[in-house]
Design an enzyme around this catalytic site. Sequence first.
Site, short mmCIF file in Angstrom:
data_model
loop_
_atom_site.label_atom_id
_atom_site.label_comp_id
_atom_site.label_asym_id
_atom_site.label_seq_id
_atom_site.Cartn_x
_atom_site.Cartn_y
_atom_site.Cartn_z
N LYS A 190 0.83 -1.20 0.00
CA LYS A 190 0.00 0.00 0.00
C LYS A 190 0.88 1.26 0.00
CE LYS A 190 -3.50 2.17 2.91
NZ LYS A 190 -4.37 2.02 4.07
N GLU A 196 10.81 -4.66 4.09
CA GLU A 196 10.88 -6.06 3.66
C GLU A 196 10.48 -6.19 2.19
OE1 GLU A 196 9.38 -4.88 6.37
OE2 GLU A 196 9.31 -6.35 8.00
N GLY A 248 -4.63 -2.15 5.29
CA GLY A 248 -3.82 -3.26 4.79
C GLY A 248 -4.46 -4.62 5.07
N ARG A 249 -4.91 -4.84 6.30
CA ARG A 249 -5.44 -6.16 6.66
C ARG A 249 -6.87 -6.38 6.16
NH1 ARG A 249 -4.19 -2.88 10.74
NH2 ARG A 249 -5.75 -2.21 12.28
N GLU A 334 -3.85 -7.12 15.22
CA GLU A 334 -3.42 -5.77 14.81
C GLU A 334 -4.59 -4.79 14.98
OE1 GLU A 334 -0.09 -5.13 11.76
OE2 GLU A 334 -1.84 -4.52 10.62
N HIS A 365 -2.93 -33.84 17.30
CA HIS A 365 -1.74 -34.63 17.66
C HIS A 365 -0.61 -33.74 18.11
CE1 HIS A 365 -3.70 -38.23 16.10
NE2 HIS A 365 -4.24 -37.38 15.24
N LYS A 494 9.86 -0.95 13.81
CA LYS A 494 10.36 -0.55 12.49
C LYS A 494 11.45 0.52 12.64
CE LYS A 494 6.11 -1.09 9.76
NZ LYS A 494 5.12 -0.39 8.96
O1 F6P Z 1 2.66 -4.31 9.91
C1 F6P Z 1 2.20 -3.05 9.66
C2 F6P Z 1 1.61 -2.89 8.30
O2 F6P Z 1 1.38 -1.55 8.11
C3 F6P Z 1 0.32 -3.69 8.10
O3 F6P Z 1 -0.79 -3.09 8.64
C4 F6P Z 1 0.31 -3.80 6.62
O4 F6P Z 1 -0.60 -4.76 6.20
C5 F6P Z 1 1.75 -4.14 6.35
O5 F6P Z 1 2.48 -3.36 7.28
C6 F6P Z 1 2.25 -3.91 4.95
O6 F6P Z 1 2.15 -2.59 4.56
P1 F6P Z 1 2.32 -2.16 3.04
O7 F6P Z 1 1.19 -2.76 2.27
O8 F6P Z 1 2.26 -0.66 3.04
O9 F6P Z 1 3.65 -2.66 2.54
#
Ligand code: F6P
Length: 531
Positions: A190, A196, A248-249, A334, A365, A494
Amino acid sequence: MFETLKVMQASYGDRRIEDLFKMDATRADGFQAETGEMRLDYSKTNIDTATRSALIELCHRAHLPERSEAMFAGRRINATEGRAVLHTALRNLDGGPVMMDGADVMPGVLDTLARMRQFAERLRGDGAISDVVNIGIGGSDLGPAMAVRALSPYHDGPRCHFVSNVDGADIADCLAALDPGRTLVIVASKTFTTVETMTNARTARAWLIDGGGDPSRQFVALSSAAEKTAAFGIPGNQVFGFEDWVGGRYSVWGPIGLSLMIAIGPQAFDAFLRGGQAMDRHFRAAPMGENMPVMLALTGIWHHQVCGYGTRAVLPYDQRLAFLPPYLQQLEMESNGKSVALDGTLLDVPSGPVVWGAPGTNGQHAFYQLIHQGTDVVPCEFMIAAQGHEPDLAHHHHLLVANCLAQSKALMQGRSLDLAREKAADLGYQGAELECQARHRVFAGNRPSVTLVYPQLTPFVLGQIVALYEHRVFVEGVILGVNSFDQWGVELGKELASSLGPVVDGDQTVEGLDGSTAALVGFVHRHSRGG
Ligand code: F6P
């Protein structure tokens, strides 16, 4: 806030759930909610009519209907970020206009959906791409990865892979098996700043170029940050944008779901959206006592905030829902893992519980021992389809169903000391040894569970399940008075990771770090050879 309910719970003492069934022969029908062909059974809990009324009263006191309509009406209910919460618009396929700040958002939503369909159709049709790699993390990974796995019987497009972790092992293992000339890379972010994802995206681009691929054709971006996707070199016609009112979620319903659409096709993706939309309609219209998301949320409030059970297990008896527990961990933890109420005051009640789980029967199990005989009570949420997708293996499915039903029954009924003594006697034990052996075989029982049953895990049903949980989280958040749509709790880690980066690289000294962190960095430096 929960005083009345706590008094009720205390007055129940050690009342057994089984006895509620003896007192009311119609309990199974009285303590369930249905929508379409899906049924949520919460009769195997200690909730009775009075408890349910008191729980529903919580919703009224929290102005749930007004809060819910404020969400659907595009009000900026995500107050700490000044944003509306309109992921429901992404699945509003034939529901008319959705207004935000006086403008209808639906033309934009439908336009992007049409572009996604066109793109997916072309990709699925021309055969040039054999594999799709979705690079994203959190909501930009968990939703599509969960849904692609869940709907594997519907796959008829290119294979989809998911890379999320900044651990180079993740992308290395994924790319090792792929052909750079026939791979499409989707960068799902987003913000298009997540470390990452951007690190993995650059690694994938280098791999593609090295292998003779063409990033200008083989890279797609799913993002709200048009300037950043352009700076990365992704042409505008390969960027699928969405607005800041999609959290995001909550984003699998829109462009972030592109990998799912590519895997199962636009028609099946539409069915997924329609399932979500059907749950929205049920949530908005059904009276609270018959409302599936509301009642699921209220069982959660009852078990965690009132009874004090610390965690909740999600146990899908559906191997293809293997990624549902991690998906729900983000969605629920979250969203409602907060200590401060919307008005900035400290919460005076526990926030959302720890959510965990794994598919049955595997979990049986592994960790079910603790669920049955541990000292902590773990409310369980079972899920099971009436039928699987393997008609030739119907006997497998019958065993799966039998196991699922057996677990909720065992949790409820347990095994008394008298029965355990009989067992021990049958095994030949006597005297003190019999007594000791019997105690190991006692199950306290009276452990609560809910069970969600559905006809089959189709795209439509998956849409219903995901929207059910979204609204459940919303209802719990409204009752707790928290903002379920921000996530400030992930910021500090972060920030510290970015300041520790140069220390790990060796460009900065450990000076100023706490002793433990400095010692751990020292260990890494002594034991790494650039790997
Ligand atoms: O972990 C925090 C967060 O902002 C989540 O809410 C989100 O889904 C994720 O990082 C990834 O964010 P982005 O889509 O901006 O890379």
